[in-house]
Design an enzyme around this catalytic site. Structure first.
Site, PDB file in Angstrom:
ATOM      1  N   ASN A   1       0.322  -7.240   6.254  1.00 55.80           N
ATOM      2  CA  ASN A   1       0.835  -5.876   6.065  1.00 55.80           C
ATOM      3  C   ASN A   1       1.835  -5.478   7.149  1.00 55.80           C
ATOM      4  OD1 ASN A   1      -0.391  -5.351   3.647  1.00 55.80           O
ATOM      5  ND2 ASN A   1      -2.276  -4.612   4.574  1.00 55.80           N
TER       6      ASN A   1
ATOM      7  N   HIS B   1     -10.290  -9.142   5.623  1.00 55.42           N
ATOM      8  CA  HIS B   1      -9.291  -8.435   4.821  1.00 55.42           C
ATOM      9  C   HIS B   1      -8.893  -9.254   3.603  1.00 55.42           C
ATOM     10  CE1 HIS B   1      -5.000  -6.684   4.430  1.00 55.42           C
ATOM     11  NE2 HIS B   1      -5.864  -5.894   3.819  1.00 55.42           N
TER      12      HIS B   1
ATOM     13  N   SER C   1      -6.933  -2.301   5.990  1.00 54.00           N
ATOM     14  CA  SER C   1      -5.629  -2.967   5.985  1.00 54.00           C
ATOM     15  C   SER C   1      -4.944  -2.843   7.338  1.00 54.00           C
ATOM     16  CB  SER C   1      -4.725  -2.324   4.930  1.00 54.00           C
ATOM     17  OG  SER C   1      -5.328  -2.384   3.670  1.00 54.00           O
TER      18      SER C   1
ATOM     19  N   GLU D   1      -7.687 -12.471   5.615  1.00 53.40           N
ATOM     20  CA  GLU D   1      -7.460 -12.410   7.062  1.00 53.40           C
ATOM     21  C   GLU D   1      -8.798 -12.097   7.734  1.00 53.40           C
ATOM     22  OE1 GLU D   1      -2.841 -10.834   7.407  1.00 53.40           O
ATOM     23  OE2 GLU D   1      -4.385  -9.342   7.007  1.00 53.40           O
TER      24      GLU D   1
HETATM   25  N1  LIG Z   1      -5.276  -1.405  -2.403  1.00 54.44           N
HETATM   26  C1  LIG Z   1      -4.982  -2.536  -1.804  1.00 54.44           C
HETATM   27  O1  LIG Z   1      -4.044  -3.258  -2.208  1.00 54.44           O
HETATM   28  C2  LIG Z   1      -5.797  -2.996  -0.617  1.00 54.44           C
HETATM   29  C3  LIG Z   1      -5.723  -4.353  -0.233  1.00 54.44           C
HETATM   30  C4  LIG Z   1      -6.518  -4.798   0.838  1.00 54.44           C
HETATM   31  C5  LIG Z   1      -7.319  -3.896   1.524  1.00 54.44           C
HETATM   32  N2  LIG Z   1      -7.355  -2.582   1.139  1.00 54.44           N
HETATM   33  C6  LIG Z   1      -8.240  -1.677   1.890  1.00 54.44           C
HETATM   34  O2  LIG Z   1      -9.445  -1.538   1.137  1.00 54.44           O
HETATM   35  C7  LIG Z   1      -9.999  -0.240   1.377  1.00 54.44           C
HETATM   36  C8  LIG Z   1     -10.203   0.474   0.049  1.00 54.44           C
HETATM   37  O3  LIG Z   1      -8.965   0.530  -0.633  1.00 54.44           O
HETATM   38  P1  LIG Z   1      -8.883   0.601  -2.233  1.00 54.44           P
HETATM   39  O4  LIG Z   1      -7.495   0.196  -2.586  1.00 54.44           O
HETATM   40  O5  LIG Z   1     -10.045  -0.096  -2.854  1.00 54.44           O
HETATM   41  O6  LIG Z   1      -9.001   2.187  -2.428  1.00 54.44           O
HETATM   42  P2  LIG Z   1      -9.491   3.052  -3.692  1.00 54.44           P
HETATM   43  O7  LIG Z   1      -8.813   4.359  -3.576  1.00 54.44           O
HETATM   44  O8  LIG Z   1      -9.367   2.265  -4.965  1.00 54.44           O
HETATM   45  O9  LIG Z   1     -11.067   3.194  -3.393  1.00 54.44           O
HETATM   46  C9  LIG Z   1     -11.555   3.883  -2.258  1.00 54.44           C
HETATM   47  C10 LIG Z   1     -13.062   4.015  -2.336  1.00 54.44           C
HETATM   48  O10 LIG Z   1     -13.466   4.821  -1.226  1.00 54.44           O
HETATM   49  C11 LIG Z   1     -14.368   5.816  -1.682  1.00 54.44           C
HETATM   50  N3  LIG Z   1     -14.270   6.972  -0.791  1.00 54.44           N
HETATM   51  C12 LIG Z   1     -13.263   7.899  -0.747  1.00 54.44           C
HETATM   52  N4  LIG Z   1     -13.551   8.839   0.195  1.00 54.44           N
HETATM   53  C13 LIG Z   1     -14.737   8.469   0.733  1.00 54.44           C
HETATM   54  C14 LIG Z   1     -15.569   9.038   1.737  1.00 54.44           C
HETATM   55  N5  LIG Z   1     -15.204  10.159   2.364  1.00 54.44           N
HETATM   56  N6  LIG Z   1     -16.736   8.397   2.039  1.00 54.44           N
HETATM   57  C15 LIG Z   1     -17.094   7.243   1.403  1.00 54.44           C
HETATM   58  N7  LIG Z   1     -16.350   6.678   0.429  1.00 54.44           N
HETATM   59  C16 LIG Z   1     -15.202   7.276   0.117  1.00 54.44           C
HETATM   60  C17 LIG Z   1     -13.907   6.134  -3.096  1.00 54.44           C
HETATM   61  O11 LIG Z   1     -14.949   6.734  -3.826  1.00 54.44           O
HETATM   62  C18 LIG Z   1     -13.568   4.720  -3.606  1.00 54.44           C
HETATM   63  O12 LIG Z   1     -14.744   4.051  -4.055  1.00 54.44           O
HETATM   64  C19 LIG Z   1      -9.035   0.484   2.328  1.00 54.44           C
HETATM   65  O13 LIG Z   1      -9.491   0.303   3.644  1.00 54.44           O
HETATM   66  C20 LIG Z   1      -7.716  -0.275   2.100  1.00 54.44           C
HETATM   67  O14 LIG Z   1      -6.856  -0.200   3.198  1.00 54.44           O
HETATM   68  C21 LIG Z   1      -6.628  -2.118   0.079  1.00 54.44           C
END
Ligand SMILES: NC(=O)c1ccc[n+]([C@@H]2O[C@H](COP(=O)([O-])OP(=O)(O)OC[C@H]3O[C@@H](n4cnc5c(N)ncnc54)[C@H](O)[C@@H]3O)[C@@H](O)[C@H]2O)c1
Length: 285
Positions: free
Chosen positions: A190, A140, A119, A152
């Protein structure tokens, strides 16, 4: 389409959503989670979600079956070796993502495009961990990925035009609209959204208005589909703090300095919908 086989790393909120979108677009999807049971659970939840869509008449049964058949789950990163595109969607932590890019670069074929769903984090930092940084970019998606229409696309300073063209073609096949944005923390959405969300927490913390009145005001007054506190719960408060920290580090704008209440809630394990508690209570009755 150049991209036929897509690897997704991370089985959280976003990884799951992107896997569904890519499989529906006709790509073979290999979903990798560190634990095989998490990866399997994601496929099971995809099956449930597709079944619901069939029941609601939104998807043909044959299409749901074909979509599911295109998805496989693994805990082994080496199963991503043949992917044309790998999208990582693991925790918003630069050290973790950089290490992952190093590993993927060793494992994946030379022509593979490696993308991050970050993000806020600098795409160039991940690109420079690889031997072919011209094949690295940001892609993104928004939450929930199957519903949100925007993606994005973020070239770093060294991403090739061919990489961006292939990724845009993939985004288009996913039925999404791509916007291109420079590699700056928060990109477009964001960078504009998070000062607003953070200031909603400031307003709650200062006692200016209640949780419900803040959310009701922004829905009724601005025609937003969700209030800011409900949206923070949807994004995940831990992810939101990571996003704000990265924005603050880059721009030093006080509007990006995460409110103390947000940090305390994360420490308390109140992460929003995914933990069952955040600004709202989601515990199953
Ligand atoms: N939540 C949102 O609204 C959103 C929107 C767009 C982009 N994102 C981005 O997507 C990515 C994931 O976010 P999310 O919301 O799915 O998070 P989440 O917490 O739901 O999932 C995170 C994932 O990362 C894994 N993980 C955690 N520590 C780890 C490690 N040390 N090594 C490998 N894997 C690991 C976890 O097991 C899990 O599968 C981030 O970069 C976030 O910024 C999030």
């Amino acid at each position: 389409m150049t991209i036929k086989r897509v690897g997704i790393v991370g089985s959280g909120i976003m990884g799951s959503g992107i896997a569904e979108v890519a499989a529906k677009a006709g790509c073979e999807v290999v979903l990798r989670s560190r634990q095989q049971n998490s990866a399997d659970a994601m496929v099971a939840s995809l099956e449930k979600s597709l079944k619901k869509q069939v029941e609601r008449g939104k998807l043909e049964e044959a299409e749901a079956e074909a979509t599911l058949a295109r998805v496989s789950a693994t805990s082994n990163l080496h199963d991503l070796a043949d992917c044309d595109l790998v999208i990582e969607s693991v925790v918003e932590d630069l050290a973790v993502k950089k290490e992952l890019f190093r590993e993927l670069n060793h494992i994946c074929k030379d022509t593979a495009i490696l993308a991050t769903n970050t993000s806020t984090l600098p795409v160039i930092e991940m690109a420079m961990e690889t031997h072919n940084p011209e094949l690295v970019c940001g892609v993104h998606f928004f939450n929930p990925a199957p519903m949100m229409t925007l993606v994005e696309v973020i070239p770093s300073l060294v991403t090739s035009d061919e990489t961006i063209a292939a990724v845009k073609e993939f985004v288009d096949a996913c039925g999404k609209s791509a916007v291109e944005v420079k590699d700056r923390a928060g990109f477009i959405v964001n960078a504009l959204l998070f000062p607003y969300l953070n200031n909603a927490v400031r307003m709650l913390e200062s006692g200016t208005a209640s949780r419900d009145d803040i959310d009701t005001a922004m829905k009724g007054g601005c025609n937003f589909p969700m209030g800011p506190l409900a949206l923070l719960d949807l994004v995940g408060l831990d992810t939101s703090v990571h996003i704000l920290d990265a924005l603050y580090l880059e721009f030093r704008d006080p509007n990006y300095a995460a409110m103390p209440l947000l940090r305390r809630m994360v420490t308390a394990g109140q992460l929003g919908r995914k933990s069952g508690e955040g600004f709202y209570d989601y515990a199953k009755k």
